[in-house]
Design an enzyme around this catalytic site. Sequence first.
Site, PDB file in Angstrom:
ATOM      1  N   LYS A 190      32.313  37.540  51.670  1.00 38.85           N
ATOM      2  CA  LYS A 190      33.642  37.832  51.111  1.00 38.85           C
ATOM      3  C   LYS A 190      34.451  38.670  52.096  1.00 38.85           C
ATOM      4  CE  LYS A 190      35.673  39.575  46.745  1.00 38.85           C
ATOM      5  NZ  LYS A 190      35.374  40.141  45.421  1.00 38.85           N
ATOM      6  N   SER A 214      37.339  37.690  41.500  1.00 36.52           N
ATOM      7  CA  SER A 214      38.013  37.618  42.777  1.00 36.52           C
ATOM      8  C   SER A 214      37.190  36.969  43.893  1.00 36.52           C
ATOM      9  CB  SER A 214      38.441  39.021  43.214  1.00 36.52           C
ATOM     10  OG  SER A 214      37.309  39.846  43.416  1.00 36.52           O
ATOM     11  N   SER A 270      33.811  40.122  39.186  1.00 35.68           N
ATOM     12  CA  SER A 270      34.205  39.231  40.287  1.00 35.68           C
ATOM     13  C   SER A 270      33.095  38.451  40.963  1.00 35.68           C
ATOM     14  CB  SER A 270      34.973  40.008  41.350  1.00 35.68           C
ATOM     15  OG  SER A 270      36.289  40.204  40.906  1.00 35.68           O
TER      16      SER A 270
HETATM   17  N1  GLN Z   1      39.059  40.280  37.288  1.00 38.16           N
HETATM   18  C1  GLN Z   1      38.836  41.696  37.364  1.00 38.16           C
HETATM   19  C2  GLN Z   1      40.053  42.391  37.880  1.00 38.16           C
HETATM   20  O1  GLN Z   1      40.994  41.736  38.227  1.00 38.16           O
HETATM   21  C3  GLN Z   1      37.620  42.000  38.156  1.00 38.16           C
HETATM   22  C4  GLN Z   1      37.836  42.180  39.598  1.00 38.16           C
HETATM   23  C5  GLN Z   1      36.607  42.487  40.360  1.00 38.16           C
HETATM   24  O2  GLN Z   1      35.505  42.501  39.815  1.00 38.16           O
HETATM   25  N2  GLN Z   1      36.789  42.780  41.625  1.00 38.16           N
HETATM   26  O3  GLN Z   1      40.095  43.594  37.946  1.00 38.16           O
END
Ligand code: GLN
Length: 474
Positions: free
Chosen positions: A78, A153, A177
Amino acid sequence: MNLETLTISEARRALDAKEYSALELTNAYLSEIAEKNPEIHAYLEVWEKTAREEAKKADDMIARGESQPLTGIPIAVKDNILIEGRIASSASKMLENYRASYDATVIKKLKEQGTVFLGRTNMDEFAMGSSTENSAYGPSKNPIDLKRVPGGSSGGSAAAVAGGMALAALGSDTGGSIRQPASLTGLVGLKPTYGAVSRFGLIAMGSSLDQIGPLTKTIEDAQIIFEAIRGNDKNDSTSLPDSSRSDLGNTKGRTLKIGIPRAFLAKGVDPDVLVNFEKVLAHLAQEGYEIKDIDLPSLPSALAVYYIVMPAESSTNLARFDGIRYGLSVPALAIQEVYAKTRGQGFGPEVRRRILVGTFVLSSGYADAYYRKALAVREIIRADFARAFESVDAVVMPTCPAPAFTFGEKSNPLAMYAEDIFSVPANLAGVPAISVPMGTVVRDGVNLPVGSQIVASHGNEETLFKIGHDVEGE
Ligand code: GLN
């Protein structure tokens, strides 16, 4: 070799048996990427040259009999995990040209094993989102249905693995994410116990929530990567001592108990997803687990708590991107103007929204009403889980309310945030959680994968793997 189904453990066996070389395996992935990535956009950058060099080194290790579990295994990383000399942009314009000056601890550990790094994967900007639509470089597509998002994400990492463009990938999970994209693309995704894996070299989002973890095709592969990257690190002050690991010792020879927070699931889960979920529970009961309903009364507050604590911490972490020290710098006559222009142009709309919310909930007039209250409720959530784990070994629920959605379907930020309802509790409580595929549901004639989530108490990843194997075997 079939790259879409190949697993780490199968590749390990074939590499050690010299059925093919690490270089051949890497080349196969590089040509798959060349063919598919222009459409799927899982990778922001592919590192053909260094990947081949790393593969050759891995072949030398294998020839010398020094093979380790991840020697010669091609993975994707990532874009918020630092690799020395490489751009790590967090899919933001702010860090478009930022090159890491050191390796993240997880990367250092993988390099020691001779892992091959194929490239850096797309994500929501600064890990904020559930679809990759917030990337400053355009979204990734779900390889299973190109009209749909791969989740986020860590959506690029999920698309790379599900699309046969990497054997496995690293993601980061602050509120889901890793698990949510795993669920939407039919993969296994592990968020380790907070502190089990070092955060050193991970571009911070919410520091009390963030964990790095694997996206893989099987539980076994997730376990292999977790073993490789875990461990105490003096560079991360929140890193757990190695003595905190559990070995299932206290569960051997007895029936494992699984708790289902029924009241919480009654709200908002897609009926088709619930059907698959019930099948998983029936299967686990058949396998000899004791399934019982439990009450986690604070769970409905988790999403609200998360969307106060996370922006508070994010806004603090993002304060360093001011046009002076790191990344983008937009010139102007006065210093205030440099800050405003750099941050206005460098951050996308979702990141700015969270900075505004985070600064608001931390401001002196509102910190008591929002931030401190959220911290107090977070403690209740932690305590609720601790109490639940006195009577059950794991809590099981769907990973997400529904299968993959189409691009633009959740353009309202609140609709997007609702996607995280089942994933954020584990981050708030700091406990480990894994998403395991539980079949598919049909949308527009396409079979879309959905995931079941297993949550265990601190340090009990072994319980996740054990139950995960049984879910997988369904
Ligand atoms: N979807 C969640 C957010 O937008 C989780 C993001 C993440 O785990 N980095 O905060």
